[in-house]
Enzyme design. Structure first.
Site, short mmCIF file in Angstrom:
data_model
loop_
_atom_site.label_atom_id
_atom_site.label_comp_id
_atom_site.label_asym_id
_atom_site.label_seq_id
_atom_site.Cartn_x
_atom_site.Cartn_y
_atom_site.Cartn_z
N SER A 57 0.82 -1.21 0.00
CA SER A 57 0.00 0.00 0.00
C SER A 57 0.86 1.26 0.00
O SER A 57 0.37 2.35 -0.32
CB SER A 57 -0.94 0.01 1.21
OG SER A 57 -0.21 0.23 2.40
N GLY B 146 2.46 0.96 5.86
CA GLY B 146 2.78 1.23 4.45
C GLY B 146 2.82 2.72 4.12
O GLY B 146 3.73 3.19 3.44
N ASP C 146 -8.44 4.16 18.23
CA ASP C 146 -9.32 4.10 17.07
C ASP C 146 -9.12 5.39 16.26
O ASP C 146 -9.26 6.49 16.81
CB ASP C 146 -10.77 4.00 17.57
CG ASP C 146 -11.79 3.91 16.44
OD1 ASP C 146 -11.45 4.27 15.29
OD2 ASP C 146 -12.93 3.50 16.70
N ASP D 19 -5.81 5.53 5.27
CA ASP D 19 -6.21 4.47 4.34
C ASP D 19 -6.94 3.39 5.15
O ASP D 19 -6.41 2.32 5.40
CB ASP D 19 -4.98 3.90 3.62
CG ASP D 19 -5.34 2.87 2.56
OD1 ASP D 19 -6.50 2.87 2.10
OD2 ASP D 19 -4.47 2.07 2.17
N LYS E 212 -13.01 3.77 -0.21
CA LYS E 212 -13.33 2.45 -0.78
C LYS E 212 -14.69 2.56 -1.48
O LYS E 212 -15.65 3.08 -0.91
CB LYS E 212 -13.39 1.38 0.32
CG LYS E 212 -12.19 1.39 1.26
CD LYS E 212 -10.85 1.18 0.57
CE LYS E 212 -9.69 1.34 1.55
NZ LYS E 212 -8.38 1.22 0.91
N PRO F 1 0.10 -2.00 8.90
CA PRO F 1 1.40 -2.17 9.55
C PRO F 1 2.39 -1.03 9.27
O PRO F 1 3.51 -1.03 9.76
CB PRO F 1 1.92 -3.47 8.93
CG PRO F 1 1.32 -3.47 7.55
CD PRO F 1 -0.03 -2.82 7.68
#
Length: 368
Positions: free
Chosen positions: A189, A225, A261, A278, A307, A223
């Site tokens: 990503s 990107g 969050d 993202d 999305k 993680p």
């Protein structure tokens, strides 16, 4: 007859690209119809008036397209090019149409079938370039300020021939930036954010707007990107996610991991320049989150992904951008908003927002 424009797009998004060009043309009171072949990776828009195709590629700002990767005026389809001389018919299509163009691109659509033609395209480019220079259709040297000649192959021996304007097109071959995946990045990503920088931020503004030492926040970071790209530009990053961050990023000393969050996190510092996000969530929810950050003055620029649903994808994007624009204006905020379906995006689009700070009393100046 050059009354058509061709637009490259991601395979499977031809209908969205067609809806977009039809709408933008109508806003200029230019009318025609789109020819769409599913999963072909391109769209043709045929204008009813002959001069209108050229007007479209001059007057619609290319950066305002969401789904189009490239746009160009083209003539009729050249079919059954003779194997013994493929060059002459192509040159013939351009005589009297364009002079002293600065670049030649022999291209295909971005589909698996079309990619098989790429080797042939490379082979054809050299003799074709020489012939075009001989006829003064192409300048003796490449010139980034002159029009671009496009030869667009849709099948063996079949191509559209045309041109685009270098001040209103994609500078990339096939409309795709060529980026290499960094082997030490935590996820693929990372290329989305790198491509977004290339697409949305002019190269001569990188030093100012992607500067070393800037503070940034990455919502839904794990993680890492997107955080990786910010680390590479020597920024200080708040990475917000309940998941695990790549240890290699934590070891840089530039990343602070907030286990929270992304939708509830509020920044504790007032000098954040970049917000990136993202997260896999409904487009409306993400748009409202980013809008909140901009309205509160928590960041200056933002890049985030939306999305897309299975249906009405173009409408979904347009509605979200309009909602953001309206809410920002209601709060007296000027902003540039642009969206693009990047090469590294899939069922999604990437949005860039740049807040233009006012000089009004009580508001922070744009220089931190």
């Amino acid at each position: 007859m050059n009354n058509k424009i061709a637009l490259y797009c991601r395979s499977g998004f031809e209908k969205e690209c067609a809806a977009e060009i039809t709408e933008k043309a109508a806003q200029l009171e230019i009318f025609g119809f789109a020819r769409v072949k599913e999963n072909s990776g391109y769209v043709l828009f045929e204008c009813y008036q002959l001069e209108d195709a050229d007007r479209l590629i001059r007057e619609i700002p290319f950066r305002e397209f969401i789904f189009a990767r490239q746009m160009m005026v083209v003539g009729e389809l050249l079919k059954d090019l003779p194997p013994e001389d493929r060059v002459s018919p192509i040159v013939g299509m351009l005589v009297g149409v364009i002079e002293k163009a600065g670049e030649l691109r022999v291209e295909v659509a971005d589909t698996n079938e079309s990619k098989e033609l790429l080797k042939f395209c490379r082979k054809l480019t050299v003799p074709l370039r020489s012939a075009l220079r001989e006829q003064k259709i192409l300048s003796a040297r490449e010139n980034a300020h002159r029009p671009v000649v496009h030869v667009f192959f849709i099948a063996p021996g079949c191509c559209y021939v045309g041109y685009s304007y270098s001040n209103n097109n994609s500078p990339f071959y096939m409309g795709i930036p060529r980026l290499k995946f960094p082997s030490d990045a935590p996820s693929r990503s990372t290329l989305k954010l790198e491509e977004a920088f290339h697409v949305f931020i002019p190269a001569d503004e990188w030093e100012e707007r992607l500067a070393s030492g800037m503070h940034a926040v990455d919502l839904g970071a794990c993680p890492g990107g997107w955080t990786y790209q910010l680390v590479q530009r020597s920024m200080m990053i708040q990475a917000v996610d309940n998941g695990l961050m790549a240890q290699s990023l934590m070891d840089t000393g530039q990343v602070t991991h907030n286990r929270a969050d992304g939708f509830k996190y509020e920044p504790t510092r007032s000098n954040i320049y970049w917000l990136v996000c993202d997260m896999v969530e409904k487009p409306t929810k993400v748009t409202q989150l980013i809008t909140k950050w901009l309205v509160n003055g928590w960041c200056r620029e933002a890049i985030f992904n939306l999305k897309l649903p299975m249906k009405k994808r173009y409408e979904e994007v347009v509605q979200n951008l309009a909602m953001m624009d309206e809410q920002l204006k209601e709060n007296g905020i000027n902003a540039d908003i642009h969206a693009k379906q990047l090469y590294h995006d899939r069922e999604e689009v990437t949005v860039h927002v740049r807040r233009i700070w006012s000089g009004a009393p009580g508001r922070r100046d744009e220089r931190y």
